[in-house]
Design an enzyme around this catalytic site. Structure first.
Site: not given
Ligand code: TEU
Ligand code: CA
Length: 607
Positions: A39, A41, A43, A47, A116, A223, A292, A365-366
């Site tokens: 971050d 700024n 908040d 960013d 992305d 995605d 993906e 991130h998932d």
């Molecule tokens: O993820 C798709 C997806 O398959 C996810 O639902 C993932 O398999 C699941 O969260 C695992 O438990 C993509 C993106 O990476 C995810 O962040 C988004 O939420 C999703 O598509 C919808 O855009």
């Molecule tokens: Ca910020």
């Protein structure tokens, strides 16, 4: 700043079936989740300027490409994976000028930037969707609109066009009174699926992609791109829809059927990807595309990533991060079954042995943090060693490794204990649906499941230093970060690891340099050995006359070196033979001589 020189792979070695090899054949990609990275700024939300301020760190780590999770204008229902304007930056993250500055500063450092691309669906606040609510508008057919089932009351339960459930809970259909129809959303109801059958949709997507590439972006992570072609019947009806020739699946324990078999890798998948390649990437160089790909088999991975088919450079497959749970329910986690993981990776590696390519990831991130999922984060020693062991295991495979922000530090799951600490709609909706509505899982079991597999584990702020908010935002920031910082940031942070020769950071830096410098690691044939050993992951890499043995003990106990690995080192090894090890080289020499590996001990050794 030391960046290992990335060798240009000789034409004598072949990576994905083409010669010359693509520029990315020995590259390493780093995923930035902008909301949680830096971050600038105050908040409490990461960013673009924050990312730019950390480029020297990333260049020092030695990565070659940054993949940015979405920063486009969005209502943030799914943290930016619900896009309302593909050609603008959300004010939360900054401006288009900030994006231009990030691109310029990254390119100065030899870093490429991949954006992305979320085009299976838009936000319900996108202008296209707003327009689509008017059945006489040219955008009327840009989404999947369907009438209520005959004989039902629109908007009432049971009136949905079929019984599909959303990945984020509830029905995959939402009734829109303005249109008088339902629209399909495989994800949240604020993420309506685009209708890729409509050539106008595809044209608009390609124009947007070209706009970004012309602006200097170096490619896209796409995605759920393997969900864009739906299985429809000759009349265009979806399975289970009234009058459809195709039957839907039976409903599951939560009362819905799974859309994936009808939306993953559909009949026009190859056609759409090849059209995108022609319309967007033809004539361009130096780009990278990664799709993906939930629901894709390894054989189809080879086809889609085989350059002869002109589709995508690589895919993210999911079997290895979906298998360790009961009944295919992510909220019922199971401990690692290493032989099964090895079999899955072996399938992936063998499918792209001659053509096509593999991505290599254990985190994003998932996903929960891999050191907590398959390592041991219970003590500092086991955390550091198991993080290194898991990194060594992954990075010595053949393919392109992806490092998820903080993985290089050995960042762990956050171990929240209260539902109100979580932010992710997937977890919160699943709790409500499974515990309160369908009543198929207890609150206690579900909280344990979210703690172990929830996506927020990967989304707590990047841990830069030991200050109040880990250096993610100013210690005296007026606003708390959007999600709590992991309390262990006082122990686990970049400042404390950067100059430590024994840190996870330094180990990852070495892993990346080894790939850059060794054609054997980047392109050598991969061969699993001792497949059934339940503690040691062992394989070889061979190229020409060179051979590397990789043996990694993925347990917290001292174990015997399995037979085939032991045979390869029976002549004895010396320290110079050790390319990298999770202990020091002298310890590895002794362990291998004793035909054993210590807790979380791994080594790559020339044999
Ligand atoms: O993820 C798709 C997806 O398959 C996810 O639902 C993932 O398999 C699941 O969260 C695992 O438990 C993509 C993106 O990476 C995810 O962040 C988004 O939420 C999703 O598509 C919808 O855009
Ligand atoms: Ca910020």
């Amino acid at each position: 700043m030391t960046t290992a020189q990335r060798v240009v792979l000789p034409d004598s070695v072949r990576t994905n079936g083409t010669t010359p090899n693509p520029w990315w054949s020995n590259a390493v990609v780093y995923q930035v989740y902008p909301r949680s990275f830096q971050d600038s700024n105050g908040d409490g939300i990461g960013d673009l300027k924050g990312i730019t301020s950390r480029l020297d760190y990333l260049a020092d780590l030695g990565v070659d490409v940054l993949w940015l999770s979405p920063v486009y204008r969005s209502p943030q229902d799914d943290n930016g994976y619900d896009i309302s304007d593909y050609q603008d930056i959300d004010p939360l993250f900054g401006t288009l000028e900030d994006m231009d500055e990030l691109l310029a500063e990254a390119h100065k450092r030899g870093l490429k930037i991949v954006m992305d691309l979320v085009v299976n669906h838009t936000s319900d606040e996108h202008a296209w969707f707003e327009a689509s609510k008017d059945k006489s508008d040219p955008h009327a057919d840009w989404y999947w609109w369907r009438p209520a089932r005959p004989g039902t009351t629109p908007g009432e339960p049971g009136a949905e066009p079929n019984r599909w459930g959303s990945y984020f809970g509830g029905s995959a259909w939402e009734y829109c009174p303005e249109r008088g129809k339902y629209y399909l959303h495989q994800f949240s109801k604020k993420q309506p699926d685009l209708n890729w059958e409509n050539p106008a949709v595809r044209r608009a997507v390609y124009d947007m992609m070209n706009w970004w590439l012309d602006r200097g972006v170096d490619g896209f992570r796409m995605d759920v791109i393997t969900l864009i072609s739906k299985r429809i019947d000759s009349a265009g009806r979806l399975p289970g829809e009234y009058g459809s020739e195709l039957e839907d699946l039976p409903v599951g324990e939560e009362g819905y059927s799974n859309p994936n078999p009808f939306c993953a890798d559909g009949p026009r998948q190859d056609e759409f990807l090849a059209e995108m390649r022609r319309e967007v990437f033809a004539g361009r160089e130096g780009f990278l595309t990664v799709g993906e790909a939930p629901g894709i088999t390894v054989q189809r991975n080879e086809h889609i990533t085989n350059p002869a088919n002109g589709e995508l450079d690589m895919l993210f497959l999911f079997e290895h991060v979906d298998f360790d749970c009961e009944d295919n329910v992510k909220w019922k986690p199971l401990p690692l079954d290493l032989p099964q993981l090895k079999r899955i990776f072996a399938k992936q590696q063998s499918a792209v042995k001659n053509a096509g390519w593999a991505s290599l990831f254990t985190g994003n991130h998932d996903q929960p943090r891999v050191v907590s999922r398959w390592g041991d984060d219970s003590t500092e020693g086991s955390r550091v060693r198991s993080a290194k062991a898991l990194g060594l295991m992954l990075h010595m495979h053949r393919g392109t490794p992806y490092v998820y922000q903080g993985e290089e530090l050995g960042m762990t799951d956050v171990h929240f204990t209260r539902l109100d600490q979580y932010r992710d709609l997937e977890s919160l909706n699943a709790y409500r649906q499974r515990v309160e509505e369908a009543k198929v899982q207890s609150a206690e079991s579900m909280m344990a499941g979210i703690a172990a597999r929830g996506r927020d584990n990967a989304r707590t702020p990047m841990q830069w230093d030991g200050s109040a908010y880990a250096g993610f935002t100013a210690p005296d920031a007026a606003v708390e970060p959007w999600i709590s910082v992991n309390r262990n940031h006082t122990q686990i942070n970049a400042a404390g690891e950067f100059d430590d020769p024994d840190s996870v950071y330094t180990f990852y830096k070495r892993l990346i340099a080894i790939r850059h410098e060794n054609a054997l690691v980047a392109a050598g044939d991969w061969q699993l050995i001792d497949a059934d050993d339940q503690y040691v992951y062992a394989f070889t890499r061979t190229l020409g006359g060179e051979k590397l043995l990789v043996a990694v003990n993925l347990s917290g106990r001292t174990v015997d070196l399995p037979r085939d690995a032991a045979e390869l080192v029976q002549h004895g090894v010396t320290e110079p033979d050790i390319v990298i090890s999770t202990y020091d080289a002298s310890h590895a020499v002794v362990s291998l001589a004793n035909r054993e590996l210590g807790p979380w001990e791994g080594a790559a050794v020339r044999v």
